[in-house]
Structures are given as structure tokens and as C-alpha cells.
Enzyme design. Structure first.
Site, short mmCIF file in Angstrom:
data_model
loop_
_atom_site.label_atom_id
_atom_site.label_comp_id
_atom_site.label_asym_id
_atom_site.label_seq_id
_atom_site.Cartn_x
_atom_site.Cartn_y
_atom_site.Cartn_z
CB ILE A 28 5.77 -21.91 77.48
CG1 ILE A 28 5.03 -22.97 78.26
CG2 ILE A 28 6.44 -20.91 78.42
CD1 ILE A 28 5.92 -23.84 79.12
CB ALA A 29 8.11 -18.50 75.29
N GLY A 31 11.67 -19.36 70.90
CA GLY A 31 13.03 -18.84 70.95
C GLY A 31 13.69 -18.90 69.60
N GLY A 32 14.95 -18.52 69.55
CA GLY A 32 15.68 -18.47 68.29
C GLY A 32 15.88 -19.84 67.68
CB THR A 35 8.32 -23.71 69.81
OG1 THR A 35 8.55 -22.96 68.63
CG2 THR A 35 7.02 -23.27 70.46
CB VAL A 36 9.38 -23.66 75.52
CG1 VAL A 36 9.20 -24.43 76.82
CG2 VAL A 36 10.86 -23.49 75.22
CE LYS A 51 14.91 -25.30 75.66
NZ LYS A 51 14.58 -23.88 75.36
CG ASP A 150 23.11 -18.26 74.67
OD1 ASP A 150 23.58 -17.11 74.62
OD2 ASP A 150 22.00 -18.56 74.21
#
Length: 664
Positions: A28-29, A31-32, A35-36, A51, A150
Site C-alpha cells: 500500500i505504502a 513510511g519512515g 511498510t504497509v 504494517k 505523532d
């Protein structure tokens, strides 16, 4: 970055099964920190979001332990506005360990996508409609003792059905407290960091309030309040400058909303709303006062997709002396393309130096600024390396480590004594538990057997036992009672069948609760509110036939406010006596204040006896009573005497009626 490019990254796990249960379908995407993936729970046959944390965290035992604790805590957050956490685990594959989280799959986009689609900022009604569920989700977390740390548009998901949900509770804390970071590192998204996070690393509910206030500022104005050449220059502004008024940039922002943003983003945490629940209450009150109705939150047609992480690749979270931010000048960022904010780790300088130093780039020409920046960066690198070398030397040459003794399952006093005997100290916190008795240790971090430097501390969680129904003072508002019950880790319920009348507690206020205060019940058990319907209703007393004065006295003594409501003919009641009331006699009336009761009196006229009287005398008497005299006689003479009359003496007639007499 296109969707095709995004899904082409980090696809090494696609097709794999995590713990032989969760099938990894597609990226899907990124991140820092993770990965999802879109995935499938093959046991329950439901789509999920997976995730998977970055590989550098998998080998860090302290991170894995913290990750598991935070995941369990997040899984307890059952709230419509929170992305549900279903499961967590560590898959031991041939290519290494994969720490992962199983979450609800939200089809839609992120709040960042919506901001970009709307040209940088949202209409006021839409901005408030977004913030209400965001604050509701944070309020639920704060009631459960959790802090997000966050809060940013990238962590707010908007479903295709218009739902707004907050994701990633606890992940930043897990990374921040793992061995991959240290006390000199700031972990978070610099545009939304609170001053206390920058200076001390501290975070509580008011930290989330600050970040949510910054998000609201951005929704109203189209940009965060601070930008700069480096992440540290932005952080400097958070510490040393007050957030400007949103109305300076967007004059259409109402004063009440403008003041609320400023209050939520005060540099002093004590001056902010105490938590997201208090922030939410103020926002809802302001919206009510302004008459702003909730609106549907749309998903941009061009962005309709699965939204669990920012749609562009996020760089891995790393430690930087300084971090390059997004474009330096705000005009470099087109209004329709606001910068995406990533969770970053950056070195936190000493508090005193940080307050004293000017922001990087202030008052110097570009050449000197670059030179100073390079010099400062190399100086900080040298300091960090020296600190690491010195720490390693101490640890290897002089420090000693000890194993954490068994403390789980023993009393708090025994746990503290065991830790002190091993040369360690205890940081004690407490939480309710349905199964472990009060005063017994639930868990420790690090866990039993872990190696800790001598003189270090161990987090110890002590059971409070089952929560007790809180004391509820009669007469408080429903909202106050609900907050007390939620703070006790219980669920308030209001059932109209439990409402009852009470002479002392105003209508709508709380009389008590069921079960009674002090009763021990399981976590999240329902506690019913008993709400007052006000004083019991009172019947209008029977004052028919009384004089006006007596009727007024009787009604006043019963708690009513009597007033004259006119006259009415009644052949059974003399003039001046009460015929009826309004409301009617016997009606049940609630004694709210002093209800007004109208008193209606009779205007009937008693017929006098006229027999034997001369006609002239009779005419004078009936005229005084408002009646007329009708005379029947063979010969009309002034000295005639009345021999008979109708109506008969004693009868009651309406004013103006005629009395018929026979005279001779």
C-alpha cells in the site's frame, strides 16, 4: 509519485504468509518506520492491513517488547474513530524476523490527500467536522492512559464512507524507547512537535493537544505555523515563539475558533486544555455557539484508494544532527501541494543552548549560512561520536550489568526490595486488572532475566485490581458523571427507564449510579446513570366553590402561582366563588419553579325574593344586581304590588337576565 511506483517498492514480502495466517497481497505504502501491505486473514477470511516494521527494529529486543505492549494497549481502544488493531506478532522467516501489526483496512485516503485536493485548506465547517472525530479518538486514548505522540494529517485516515479515523497509536513511543534511539534524540514529525518534546522529550495528553491544535491551524490556514531551512530551525520556533493567530492568515476564521487554536498551542502545557476530551468539549461548544452544522467529509475522487500511510515513500527514520525540512520559503510550496510531514528522529540540543541560539539562517548571507551550517553539523557529529565512544568505554570498561530479577506476580513491596537488592530502582506505575489482585506486579520492562546496567531502573506495573465504581455526587451533570466513570476505566450508560423523580436534584442532573459507588466490577463494565426527572408532579387541588381569596391561598400553599383567569356562569355556584382552574382541577403539574394556575370564578346572580314588594322598589333592587324586571299587570299603576315571580327566589341567573313578575 504514482500509485504504480508506490506499489512497486518493498514488495519482498508479497505472496508470503506471516505466522502462517496472514497472506501479504500488495504494497500500500512505505513510511519512515514501516511498510504497509494489503493482506488477508486466512483464518477469518477478512481483508486486513499489515504494517511490517523496518528490519532495523526486528533485532532490537527492547523495541519488540515495547512494540508488543503498545500493540496490546492499542488493541484495547475500541472506538469508532480509531483504526482498530486486531493482532501483532513476530514472523521468524528465512530472511529474518518481521515484526508486524494487523489492523483494520480503511478504504479511502489520508487527511493530507484531502488538504491537497482542496487547495491547501478546508472550509471551516469541514475542518471542524474532521477535528471532532480526531479529538474524539485522542480523548478515548487519553482516558485509557495512552498518548499518540505523532498526531499529523498523514495519520488521519478518511474512509470512502466519510468516516475519520486516527492510526498509529504507540508506534513512535515503541521506537523512541527502543535501543535504536537515545535520550538526546527527538522522534516525531517536526512540524507538529510540542515545545516539551523538543526540550525534554516528555509527552503526555497535552502534547497531543498541541499537535492537534497545529493540525487545526493548518486546516484553517493551508500551512503549518512554522517552516525553516532545517528541522532544527522549525523545532527552535516551536520552543521560542508563540503560534501566530490563524486569523492573521485567514481573516474569515471566527474569533472563538481562533482563540481555541491559540489556547491549544500554548508553549506552556499548563495553559492548554488538559486533554483531548477537554479540547473536544471546547470545540463542540464553539461550533454550537457559531451555529455551524457538521458536514460530510469527502474522499477526493482522484485519491480514492486504501489509506493507511502517506501515498508517497517516506524515508526511513534515522538519527540526524539536523534534518532538511520541506522547501524553505512558503511560496516554494504550491497551495495545492502542501508538504507531506514525515516522522523523523533528530538530535535534541541542550535546553539552555537551544533557547539562546537564534534559528539557523537568521541574519546571515547564504554563503556564510552554508559555512556555519556545515561547521555546526560537523561539530555536532564530533560530539555525538565522542559521546558514543565515551559511553562504550564506560560500559565495557567500568560499567556492570545485572539481570532483572523476577518481580511479576509478587507484591509491590517485594518487587521493590528485589530490584534494590540487585542494585536497580523501580519506576512504579499502576493500572487496573480483572484477574490480578491489587498490589501485585503485572509486568516489568525490561522483563525478567534481561541485562540492565547496574544502577539503572526497571518499569514496574502494579495491579489496582478491578476498578471500583467512582463516587458520584448527587446533582452533578451527566457529562461530569460520564467523565468520572470513563476515568475509572468503565463505560457509562443512560437508560430512561432508570430515571426517577427527585425533590432535591434538578431535572437532567444525576441522582446516582447502578452498581453503587465503591462496587468492584470488571474493566469496561457498564455503569448505569440514574438521572433525575425533577420533583414529582403535583395535582392541582380542588378549589371549586371556594372564595377567590381562599382558592389563591390553597394553590399557593401547594407550590403554585395562582392568577385571575376570568369569569364563567355556573348555575350551581354563587358569584365570586371558584368554578374551575386552568389547568383543570386534578391535573398533574411538575413543580418547576412555581407553575401558574388560572382561577375562574362564577358570575352567577342569586335571584332575590320580590313577592309583596311594590314594582318601583323591585325595579331598583334588581337593577343593582345587574338584572332586569319584566312586569305583567292588567292595569299599569305606580303603586302596584308584586304577587308572583319567575325565576323563583334563590335561583342563579346570568348577569342581565330578566325577572318576570305579576303585579296588581
Amino acid at each position: 509519485m504514482t500509485s504504480e511506483t508506490r506499489q512497486g517498492q518493498g514488495n519482498g514480502l508479497v505472496g508470503a504468509f506471516l505466522e502462517r495466517r496472514y497472506r501479504v497481497d500488495s504494497v500500500i505504502a512505505r513510511g519512515g518506520m514501516s511498510t504497509v501491505y494489503r493482506g488477508l486473514d486466512t483464518r477469518l477470511e477478512r481483508p486486513v492491513a499489515l504494517k511490517v516494521m523496518d528490519g532495523r527494529y526486528s533485532g532490537d529486543r527492547s523495541f519488540v517488547d515495547r512494540f508488543e505492549r503498545e500493540a496490546r494497549a492499542a488493541a484495547k481502544l475500541h472506538h469508532n474513530d480509531v483504526v482498530a488493531v486486531y493482532d501483532q506478532g513476530v514472523d521468524h522467516g528465512a530472511d529474518g524476523d518481521h515484526v508486524f501489526l494487523v489492523m483494520e483496512l480503511v478504504e479511502g485516503c489520508t487527511l493530507r490527500d484531502l488538504i491537497m485536493d482542496r487547495g491547501g485548506k478546508l472550509p471551516l465547517a469541514m475542518a471542524l467536522s474532521v477535528m471532532q472525530p480526531v479529538l474524539s479518538a485522542l480523548a478515548a486514548a487519553h482516558r485509557a492512559g495512552m498518548v499518540h505522540r505523532d498526531v499529523k494529517p498523514e495519520n488521519v485516515l478518511i474512509g470512502n464512507d466519510g468516516s475519520v479515523k486516527v492510526a498509529d497509536f504507540g508506534l513512535v513511543r515503541a521506537a523512541a524507547e527502543a535501543g535504536t534511539t537515545s535520550g538526546s534524540i527527538i522522534l516525531g514529525t517536526v512540524a507538529y512537535l510540542s515545545p516539551e518534546q523538543v526540550t525534554t522529550g516528555a509527552a503526555d495528553a497535552r502534547t497531543d493537544v498541541y499537535a492537534a491544535g497545529i493540525v487545526l491551524y493548518e486546516l484553517l490556514t493551508g500551512r503549518p505555523p512554522y517552516v525553516g531551512d532545517t528541522a532544527m530551525s522549525v523545532a527552535y520556533q516551536h520552543v521560542n515563539e508563540d503560534v501566530p493567530s490563524p486569523a492573521q492568515t485567514s481573516p474569515e476564521v471566527p474569533p472563538a475558533i481562533d482563540a481555541l487554536v491559540l489556547r491549544a498551542t500554548r508553549r506552556d502545557p499548563e495553559q492548554r486544555p488538559a486533554d483531548a476530551g477537554a479540547f473536544l468539549a471546547e470545540l463542540e461548544q464553539a461550533r454550537t455557539d457559531l451555529g455551524i452544522e457538521p458536514v460530510a467529509v469527502p474522499v477526493p475522487a482522484s485519491e480514492a484508494r486504501t489509506a493507511l500511510m502517506p501515498p508517497v515513500a517516506d524515508p526511513p527514520t534515522e538519527q540526524f544532527p539536523t534534518v532538511r525540512a520541506q522547501p524553505t520559503r512558503i511560496e516554494q510550496v504550491p497551495p495545492a501541494q502542501p508538504p507531506r510531514q514525515h516522522t523523523r528522529a533528530l538530535a535534541r540540543p541542550a535546553t539552555d543552548d537551544y533557547h539562546a541560539a537564534p534559528p539557523p539562517g537568521a541574519g546571515v548571507d547564504p554563503q556564510r549560512r552554508r559555512g556555519r551550517r556545515r561547521g555546526a553539523m560537523w561539530a555536532l557529529v564530533v560530539l555525538v561520536v565522542a559521546a558514543l565512544v565515551g559511553g562504550a568505554a564506560f560500559w565495557l570498561g567500568f560499567g556492570t550489568s545485572v539481570a532483572v530479577p523476577k518481580v511479576v506476580g509478587v507484591s509491590e513491596q517485594q518487587a521493590v526490595q528485589s530490584l534494590e537488592g540487585a542494585g536497580l530502582s523501580a519506576n512504579v506505575s499502576r493500572e487496573n486488572d480483572n484477574d490480578v489482585p491489587e498490589g501485585i506486579v503485572l509486568s516489568s520492562n525490561p522483563s525478567e532475566g534481561s541485562q540492565v546496567r547496574s544502577g539503572g531502573s526497571v518499569d514496574v506495573v502494579v495491579s489496582l485490581g478491578k476498578p471500583a465504581v467512582p463516587q458520584i455526587e448527587a446533582g452533578i451533570t451527566v457529562a461530569e458523571a460520564e467523565n468520572l466513570i470513563r476515568n475509572a476505566k468503565l463505560q457509562p450508560q443512560q437508560d430512561s427507564s432508570n430515571s426517577r423523580y427527585d425533590r432535591n436534584v434538578p431535572e437532567g442532573r444525576v441522582i446516582g449510579v447502578d452498581p453503587a459507588p465503591g462496587t468492584r466490577v470488571n474493566l469496561n463494565s457498564e455503569v448505569s446513570l440514574i438521572v433525575s426527572k425533577g420533583p414529582p408532579p403535583v395535582q392541582v387541588p380542588d378549589v371549586r366553590g371556594m372564595s377567590r381569596e381562599d382558592a389563591f391561598t390553597t394553590l399557593s400553599n401547594a407550590g403554585f402561582d395562582p392568577y385571575d383567569a376570568g369569569q364563567q356562569f355556573d348555575g350551581d355556584i354563587d358569584a365570586g366563588k371558584v368554578v374551575s382552574t386552568n389547568p383543570a382541577i386534578g391535573t398533574e403539574v411538575k413543580l418547576v419553579g412555581k407553575p401558574r394556575i388560572g382561577v375562574i370564578v362564577s358570575n352567577a346572580v342569586p335571584v332575590p325574593s320580590l313577592n309583596g314588594m311594590k314594582v318601583t322598589e323591585a325595579q331598583a333592587q334588581v337593577a343593582q344586581l345587574g338584572l332586569q324586571l319584566s312586569v305583567q299587570a292588567l292595569f299599569q299603576r305606580d303603586d302596584m304590588v308584586i304577587l308572583g315571580q319567575y325565576p323563583l327566589p334563590g335561583s342563579r341567573v346570568q348577569p342581565g337576565s330578566a325577572i318576570h313578575v305579576t303585579a296588581f
